[in-house]
Design an enzyme around this catalytic site. Sequence first.
Site, PDB file in Angstrom:
ATOM      1  CB  SER A 188       2.106   2.544   7.485  1.00 36.22           C
ATOM      2  OG  SER A 188       0.679   2.213   7.847  1.00 36.22           O
ATOM      3  NE  ARG A 191       7.394   4.089  -0.415  1.00 37.19           N
ATOM      4  CZ  ARG A 191       5.996   4.079  -0.888  1.00 37.19           C
ATOM      5  NH1 ARG A 191       5.035   4.894  -0.199  1.00 37.19           N
ATOM      6  NH2 ARG A 191       5.678   2.958  -1.537  1.00 37.19           N
ATOM      7  CD  GLU A 243       2.379   4.159   3.266  1.00 39.09           C
ATOM      8  OE1 GLU A 243       2.866   3.279   4.233  1.00 39.09           O
ATOM      9  OE2 GLU A 243       1.437   3.744   2.400  1.00 39.09           O
ATOM     10  NE  ARG A 271       6.556  -4.490   2.491  1.00 35.90           N
ATOM     11  CZ  ARG A 271       6.112  -3.451   3.028  1.00 35.90           C
ATOM     12  NH1 ARG A 271       5.552  -2.670   2.230  1.00 35.90           N
ATOM     13  NH2 ARG A 271       6.281  -3.386   4.282  1.00 35.90           N
ATOM     14  NE  ARG A 315       3.805   0.515  -5.073  1.00 33.02           N
ATOM     15  CZ  ARG A 315       2.974   1.036  -3.946  1.00 33.02           C
ATOM     16  NH1 ARG A 315       3.015  -0.070  -2.890  1.00 33.02           N
ATOM     17  NH2 ARG A 315       2.497   1.912  -3.668  1.00 33.02           N
TER      18      ARG A 315
END
Length: 426
Positions: free
Chosen positions: A351, A390, A348, A261, A276
């Site tokens: 999801s 994560r 988070e 990403r 991230r």
Amino acid sequence: MHDIRAIRDDPAAFDAALARRGVASPAAALIALDDARKTAIAAAQDAQTRRNDVSKQIGQAKAQKDEARAQALMAEVAALKGQLPELEQAEGETAAALDAALAALPNRPAADVPEGEDESGNVVVHQRGTIPSFDFTPREHDAIGPALGLDFETGVAIAGARFTLVRGAAARLQRALGQFMLDTLTQAHGYEEVAPPLLVRDEAVFGTGQLPKFAEDLFRTTDGRWLIPTAEVSLTNIVRETILPQGDLPLRFAALTPCFRSEAGAAGRDTRGYIRQHQFDKVEMVSIVAEDASEAEHERMTACAEGILDALALPYRRMLLCAGDMGFTARRTYDLEVWLPGQDTYREISSCSTCGDFQARRMNARYRADGGKATRFVHTLNGSGLAVGRTLVAVLENYQQADGSVAVPAVLQPYLGGLDRLEPKG
């Protein structure tokens, strides 16, 4: 993608649903585009019909030796022949304009999705696990990790910002986490393991909703393919342009892949540490189900992700996202947020979303009831099970020891040859 017929049937309901996502009254403009498309189709069809009729009349006129009439009719046919390409072009342009307008709009939120513009409107569904207590001040992962192999400096030197080199104990732990997650989903929950392509075509990322709106968040190769931002893209497109027997459903796929990403929409966020990254590993779940099974499948999928956190004994909470904080393709989303002692907050880690038939319409993915003729669009769901990096961060922070070592969760020890503790380098 939305169904223009449903919008025409109840434009007020469509506008009300999209208003919850910050989109102001699109129905009238969409209906006007559809009217223009229908007008263009009718004009092209009328011209073609008239051309066919006149062509038949030419033969009749010649048979009657009415040359004047035959010449007039031939002139009309020639004129119609010249008009048809323009009419067909107008038909294509109006259809493309409608498709583009529909493709730019997010999915309608489910009725039980709470109101809200951002994450402040999200609702806690439940909280699980025990937040650990320490007899020392817990550190963040970027303070713990370097001694175990999280090499932020070398990653940046090799590839630039938001890249990390993972080596030694941290690399072993990360590999163990990914294998454990994939084994759990396939062996305990019936997901089919898939090793999918990491490079995909435009049609694939359009089908799952990343294109055209979110192109800047993706990486594109020199030959025009896209690096997957998540295995959801590859896995969901397995059923692209297919009609499945209902008896084949549900289909459940899981994959452990690198994800890529650009994080264009997250500039300035989490620039420090391993939270991230431009490249990261994730175990993805995708379900393809019949229309009446999607609600139950959403709960099942989320519970599968929670089960991995339970097995790792990591404290977490389930959040129901508000309408303004959901992803573009989602009807409803549960976020799982893991407790990070070093940050003293939840972050988070998964999801899980149900998309209804939104992605299926973009992919033309359908199913047919056994013995029936009519087809329906499948419903698609996707979820993280889990984000591996994560989860590595969460293990480092929740299992940290005063001496800088990190205890290994019991379920991971078989993947590490029985090792129960990661020792920092001197």
